[in-house]
Every structure is written in structure tokens, then in C-alpha cells.
Design a protein around this motif. Structure first.
Motif, PDB file in Angstrom:
ATOM      1  N   ILE B 101       0.851  -1.185   0.000  1.00 36.57           N
ATOM      2  CA  ILE B 101       0.000   0.000   0.000  1.00 36.57           C
ATOM      3  C   ILE B 101       0.897   1.249   0.000  1.00 36.57           C
ATOM      4  CG2 ILE B 101      -1.820   1.250   1.192  1.00 36.57           C
ATOM      5  CD1 ILE B 101      -2.726  -1.442   2.357  1.00 36.57           C
ATOM      6  N   HIS B 103       1.047   4.345   0.848  1.00 35.74           N
ATOM      7  CA  HIS B 103       1.388   5.233   1.972  1.00 35.74           C
ATOM      8  C   HIS B 103       2.209   4.534   3.044  1.00 35.74           C
ATOM      9  CE1 HIS B 103      -1.386   7.596  -0.188  1.00 35.74           C
ATOM     10  NE2 HIS B 103      -2.397   6.782   0.077  1.00 35.74           N
ATOM     11  N   HIS B 124      -5.008   9.839   0.916  1.00 31.43           N
ATOM     12  CA  HIS B 124      -4.271   9.526   2.147  1.00 31.43           C
ATOM     13  C   HIS B 124      -2.773   9.780   2.062  1.00 31.43           C
ATOM     14  CE1 HIS B 124      -8.182   7.608   2.906  1.00 31.43           C
ATOM     15  NE2 HIS B 124      -7.963   8.200   4.061  1.00 31.43           N
ATOM     16  N   CYS B 361      -4.928  -2.977  -1.070  1.00 31.48           N
ATOM     17  CA  CYS B 361      -5.954  -2.154  -0.410  1.00 31.48           C
ATOM     18  C   CYS B 361      -7.198  -3.009  -0.153  1.00 31.48           C
ATOM     19  CB  CYS B 361      -6.338  -0.979  -1.288  1.00 31.48           C
ATOM     20  SG  CYS B 361      -5.021   0.220  -1.486  1.00 31.48           S
ATOM     21  N   LEU B 365     -11.608  -0.394   0.248  1.00 27.55           N
ATOM     22  CA  LEU B 365     -12.452   0.412  -0.637  1.00 27.55           C
ATOM     23  C   LEU B 365     -13.446  -0.475  -1.383  1.00 27.55           C
ATOM     24  CD1 LEU B 365     -10.614   1.611  -3.860  1.00 27.55           C
ATOM     25  CD2 LEU B 365      -9.892  -0.346  -2.528  1.00 27.55           C
TER      26      LEU B 365
HETATM   27  S1  SF4 Z   1      -7.892   2.231  -0.566  1.00 25.26           S
HETATM   28 FE1  SF4 Z   1      -7.707   2.137   1.667  1.00 25.26          FE
HETATM   29  S2  SF4 Z   1      -5.733   1.186   2.028  1.00 25.26           S
HETATM   30 FE2  SF4 Z   1      -5.738   1.844  -0.078  1.00 25.26          FE
HETATM   31  S3  SF4 Z   1      -4.782   3.859  -0.046  1.00 25.26           S
HETATM   32 FE3  SF4 Z   1      -6.999   4.162   0.077  1.00 25.26          FE
HETATM   33  S4  SF4 Z   1      -7.482   4.270   2.223  1.00 25.26           S
HETATM   34 FE4  SF4 Z   1      -5.423   3.385   2.035  1.00 25.26          FE
END
Ligand code: SF4
Lengths: 162, 420
Positions: B101, B103, B124, B361, B365
Motif C-alpha cells: 500500500i 502510503h 491519504h 488495499c 475500498l
Molecule cells: S484504498 Fe484504503 S488502504 Fe488503499 S490507499 Fe486508500 S485508504 Fe489506504
């Protein structure tokens, strides 16, 4: 700009504007088909070119997906008027050429009203009720973006300058 | 008048304009990144404006949302990104197996450093502020613009200073501090503003928890979250081979939009109720409501780090999840995955009846690997519980820290590890 109002509340987030389950494409028409689906199932079916979205605070909060303003623009919406906008949605919209207007009095505009927005003066006329409202003036930079048709135009200009 | 960390970083990168709050400036970007969902639009934008990359060292592309490819359309998106990365020899591109991921992966790879100006085509991106960078989510066109010019426009934001005092209670993690804060200020409480997290509690807070807090700044509408870099930051960086970075501090007389003091001593683990992260309640109240769950998810850019998995393992050790519950655990990066495996956490998870997935992810989502059906209830360590976020628009998502999520999986209802 003159059109029929689609009214929404506070905190309309990008997940209801365009649900993540449809993000496996960036095709505009495909996205427009699902615009607002989780909050108003009739929207995508009945929205007409030139219609206007009017909402409360923090419109477009949530993810950075450009798919959100793209789906709104592709569904024919001329502009969005809200009390305030989420930051990334705000920049994405101007970047892709969807104009936004901030107006604190959106509570007085009703669903299906016909309104007219004067993009130069920032005045909103509610033709259905006869009321007039004011929007916050756009900062000069945003005006330039609008004039250049969005970030693409600005990028071409900047690349020539540097 | 002094300047905040955020203003100082922007000032250091300015090309046109001044760092007066509210002014729109053009600034140099040190790193611009995008993922499999957002990059294709950035690549398209770049092509439309000439296709030339300004500096490929300053670009990162991370396929993480729908990977390993979940369907044909996602596969096509990933292919677009992969081909672009190959054709342009982009050094910071990771294929499935190396990717995690974004971030979590970027700081782990030492690509986010104090004092940097970082943009990501993902909301994010603010997570990176935990390292004392100005890291903010932007759009795809923005990112294409940054790829081409090495610059981007920004509105100089106000800063709200949050001072955390007191002593953190048992099971109270960075997640609880930020959920509590969002509950207090609301989902638009920091709209357009920087949230500067400071005070004695933050000074002693581990990096993983700092990441969690900055990660959710966007959930209060914030432009970014930021923590003044210190020795904890320095240690994190040196463990990842990073020696440079500019350590900014806000001036004593910096101008803040607001200063909010929070005494953490009485804060309990928090749970955010559907359908907004601001709907928070302390766990003692929640436990009384007897909220049965169908799924517990531990993962995402908010809480899929090693310390999150360790705390989940501590609770799950020697226990079994409730028969009815699906417990899904997703380490955020391959490195975390491997470390958790080495430490024996996987055995604990598997014995508890959990399923462990490759870094992605995924369900965060509603992409894949644990999508919710209508009427289903989930406790999730992610950051958003919007309608439809994890699948059906008729599902209910509760947000919590990993300790609560793990305990709830065992209890079959939302509750605290103290109830076990
Ligand atoms: S989908 Fe969820 S895990 Fe992936 S970057 Fe966005 S908030 Fe973070």
C-alpha cells in the motif's frame, strides 16, 4: 448558466458521487452512468445537460478520485454550488473544467428550482422563487484556470514559459 | 510573525507567490506519486500536454488498489501503468510481490523524508506528514502536471495545532487519538487546513501511530497532518538508510488558526459508527450496544503496519474468532508480511481462524478480498465508513484500532480485549 436544480445535503462524499466499485475504469460515459447512484438512484437516469447541483457543506469529501468530478461533468452538470467544498474535489473540479461556486445560502434553493448563474458577477437567480444569492468571488488563479479551460491549458502555457 | 512547519516547507519550494495564508502559489514538488486507479488518468494527462517527464526520480507508481489484478478492467489499468513505467524507465515502480500500500511502502522505502514537498494522487498521501514532510493528496491531472513540470499549484493553508497531554490508557493507540479528534472537530473541522499534532503524547508516540494519525487528517477535511520530526523520526529514517532530510520546527510565534488541547488520560479506544468517521463513541459505551459483526478487517494504510499486527496477535493468541465472523488480515507491504511471518504472527492468526492476504488495499475500498453484502456489519481498522465504502451501500462499517477489531472478531460483537 441556467438549469434545473438537483439538491443534496452536507458531506456528499466521493464514494457516493462515484462508488469505488466502478473505479476500474476511467471512461467518462461509464462513470456518468453510476454518478450519485448510492444517494439518488434517479440522478444518472434523469439528469439533463445544463442541470445544476446545489448542496450543503463539504461537498466532495473523501477520496482524491478525479473520477468524481469527471462523472458529474460527464453527466451534463453545468456547475456545482455548495456552502463549501472538500479540498481535493475543489482542485480536481477546476483542473478538469467543472466550475464550482461557494454560496452560503444554498438552503434556500429547492430541488427542481430553475436557477441562473452569472459566471461573471457570481450572482445566482432562483427563477422559480425570484430570490437572488451571491457566491464568493473566485481567486484570480482559479479564474485563470477557468479561462484556460482547466489544468491542461495552464500546463501548456507554463511549459512554454519555463 | 513566525511560520508553521507547513509554511516553512512550502516557502522552501516556492516558485511563484508568497507563503501568506490563503495565497495560491506555484511550488516545486519533490515526489509525485499515483496508484493503479489514479495513474492512468495522470499518464493520459501527461500525454496530452506533450508527454515529457520532468525528472523520473521524482515519480513513484504503486499498483496497490485492485492488485493482484482483480478483474479484466483492473488488469488493463495496471497494464497501462506498467507499460508507462517500463517505457520511461521509472525507477520507483513496484510490481506485485514488491508492491504494498503506497502510503506504507513509500516511507518504508525511504522515499519520504522530513522537509519534502510530496503529492500523491490519493487522498491519504497526508500519511507522509508523520515524517515531517508536507505531504498532500491531489488529483490525477495534478499529478500528470507534476510529472511534466516538477511543480504544482497550492493554496497556502491555515494550520490548527492539536496539543495532546496526559497519559495514554490501555489499548489506546494513535487510531484512537485521531478518531477522538475527528469526533471532536467533525469531518469538515479542518477543511483546507493543516493539522499539526504536537504535545508530550505525540513526542512519545511511536512512528506507526504517528502514521495512523496523519493518515486520517483527511477525514477531518485536512490538507495534511504533520508531526514535527524528532529523534523517533530520525531513528525510523536511519533504520531505512535515510541520512538526509530537513527537520523543520514551527516558530514559537507562528500564527495558528486554532489551538486545541486534548487530555488523552480519559480517552478510551474509540469506535466510529456508520456512516461517518466523526460518529465516534468510547468502547465502553459501544460494548453495551451488543453490535454483532459479520466481518473484522485488520489492514489498510491506516492500520496494517507491524505494530498493528503484533497487537492483534497479542489478543488473538490462543483464541479463536467467533464462528460466524470472517477475520481478514492484510499486512500493508511485503516487508511487513515477511516480518510478521518470521515473528510467528501468521501461526497465531491462522490458529485463530483468520485469513491472511497478500498486501493490497482490497476490502478497504470495497475492491476485493472481502467485499460486504447488504445488511452486513464490519469492524474495520481502515479510515472510512462511508455508505458503500466496503461493498454494498446497505452494509454497516464501524472503524476502530486493531486491538478492538481483533477482540471483536473473537467476541462476535464489537467489544474490548478486556472483555475476553
Ligand atoms: S484504498 Fe484504503 S488502504 Fe488503499 S490507499 Fe486508500 S485508504 Fe489506504
Amino acid at each position: 448558466m441556467k438549469g434545473r436544480v438537483w439538491k443534496f445535503k452536507d458531506n456528499v462524499d466521493t464514494d457516493v458521487i462515484i462508488p469505488a466499485r466502478y473505479l476500474n475504469t476511467s471512461n467518462e460515459r461509464e462513470l456518468a452512468k453510476h454518478c450519485m447512484e448510492d444517494i439518488n438512484q434517479n440522478f444518472a437516469k434523469e439528469v439533463k445537460k445544463g442541470d445544476i447541483i446545489v448542496a450543503g457543506e463539504n461537498f466532495g469529501c473523501g477520496s482524491s478520485r478525479e473520477h468524481a468530478p469527471i462523472s458529474i461533468k460527464a453527466s451534463g452538470i453545468a456547475c456545482v454550488i455548495a456552502k463549501s467544498f472538500a479540498r481535493i474535489f475543489y482542485r480536481n473540479s477546476f483542473n478538469i473544467g467543472l466550475p464550482l461556486f461557494e454560496c452560503k445560502e444554498t438552503d434556500r434553493i429547492r430541488e427542481k428550482d430553475i436557477i441562473e448563474v452569472d459566471t461573471n458577477t457570481g450572482e445566482i437567480k432562483d427563477i422559480s422563487t425570484g430570490e437572488t444569492f451571491h457566491t464568493l468571488p473566485l481567486p484570480p488563479f482559479m479564474q485563470e484556470l477557468v479561462r484556460l479551460g482547466g489544468l491542461e491549458g495552464y500546463a501548456k502555457k507554463l511549459l512554454k514559459e519555463i | 510573525m513566525g511560520l508553521t512547519i507547513a509554511q516553512k516547507i512550502l516557502q522552501d519550494h516556492i516558485v511563484r507567490g508568497n507563503v501568506n495564508v490563503g495565497e495560491i502559489i506555484l511550488a516545486r514538488v519533490d515526489l509525485a506519486f499515483a496508484n493503479d486507479v489514479t495513474a492512468p488518468i495522470s499518464i493520459d494527462f501527461l500525454k496530452r500536454i506533450g508527454g515529457k517527464i520532468y525528472d523520473k526520480q521524482k515519480i513513484a507508481l504503486i499498483p496497490d488498489h485492485f492488485t493482484p489484478n482483480k478483474d479484466i478492467k483492473s488488469a488493463e489499468q495496471c497494464k497501462t501503468v506498467r507499460e508507462f513505467a517500463e517505457q520511461n524507465n521509472i525507477p520507483h515502480y513496484w510490481e506485485v510481490g514488491e508492491a504494498g500500500i503506497e502510503h506504507v511502502l513509500l516511507p518504508e522505502r525511504g522515499l519520504i523524508k522530513p522537509g519534502m514537498l510530496v503529492t500523491g494522487a490519493d487522498s491519504h498521501t497526508c500519511t507522509g506528514g508523520a515524517l515531517g514532510a508536507f505531504a498532500t493528496g491531489v488529483g490525477s491531472a495534478d499529478t500528470g502536471f507534476a510529472f511534466a513540470t516538477g511543480m504544482l499549484w497550492f493554496k497556502v493553508p491555515h494550520t490548527i495545532k492539536f496539543i495532546y497531554n496526559g497519559k495514554r490508557g490501555k489499548w489506546v493507540m494513535g487510531k484512537d487519538l485521531i478518531l477522538y479528534t475527528i469526533g471532536k472537530v467533525g469531518v469538515s473541522g479542518a477543511l483546507y487546513k493543516v493539522m499539526e499534532f504536537t504535545g508530550p503524547v505525540i513526542r512519545n508516540l511511536p512512528m506507526d501511530d504517528r502514521f495512523t494519525m496523519c493518515n486520517m487528517a483527511i477525514e477531518a477535511g485536512g490538507k495534511t497532518g504533520i508531526v514535527e520530526p524528532d529523534d523517533i523520526t530520525r531513528k525510523y529514517l536511519s533504520e531505512r538508510g535515510v541520512k538526509d532530510g530537513v527537520f523543520y520546527k514551527s516558530d514559537e510565534d507562528a500564527e495558528y488558526d486554532d489551538i486545541i488541547e486534548i487530555d488523552v488520560s480519559n480517552i478510551e479506544p474509540q469506535v466510529a459508527f456508520p456512516h461517518l468517521p466523526e460518529n465516534t463513541k468510547p468502547i465502553s459505551e459501544v460494548a453495551k450496544e451488543d453490535i454483532k459483526i459479520d466481518q473484522a478487517f485488520i489492514g489498510s494504510c491506516t492500520n496494517g503496519r507491524l505494530s498493528d499486527l503484533r497487537i492483534a496477535a497479542k489478543i488473538l493468541k490462543g483464541r479463536k474468532k467467533d464462528k460466524h465472523v470472517r477475520l481478514i488480515i492484510i499486512p500493508s507491504t511485503p516487508l511487513i508480511y515477511r516480518q510478521a511471518l518470521k515473528e510467528g504472527l501468521f501461526d497465531i492468526f491462522l490458529d485463530a481462524g483468520a485469513v491472511i492476504s497478500t498486501p493490497t488495499c482490497g476490502p478497504c475500498l470495497g475492491g476485493h478480498m472481502g467485499v460486504l453484502a447488504s445488511g452486513e456489519v464490519a469492524i474495520s481498522t481502515t479510515n472510512r465508513n462511508f455508505v458503500g465504502r466496503m461493498g454494498s451501500p446497505k452494509a454497516y462499517i464501524y472503524l476502530s484500532n486493531p486491538a478492538i477489531a481483533a477482540a471483536s472478531a473473537v467476541l462476535g460483537k464489537i467489544g474490548s480485549p478486556d472483555e475476553l
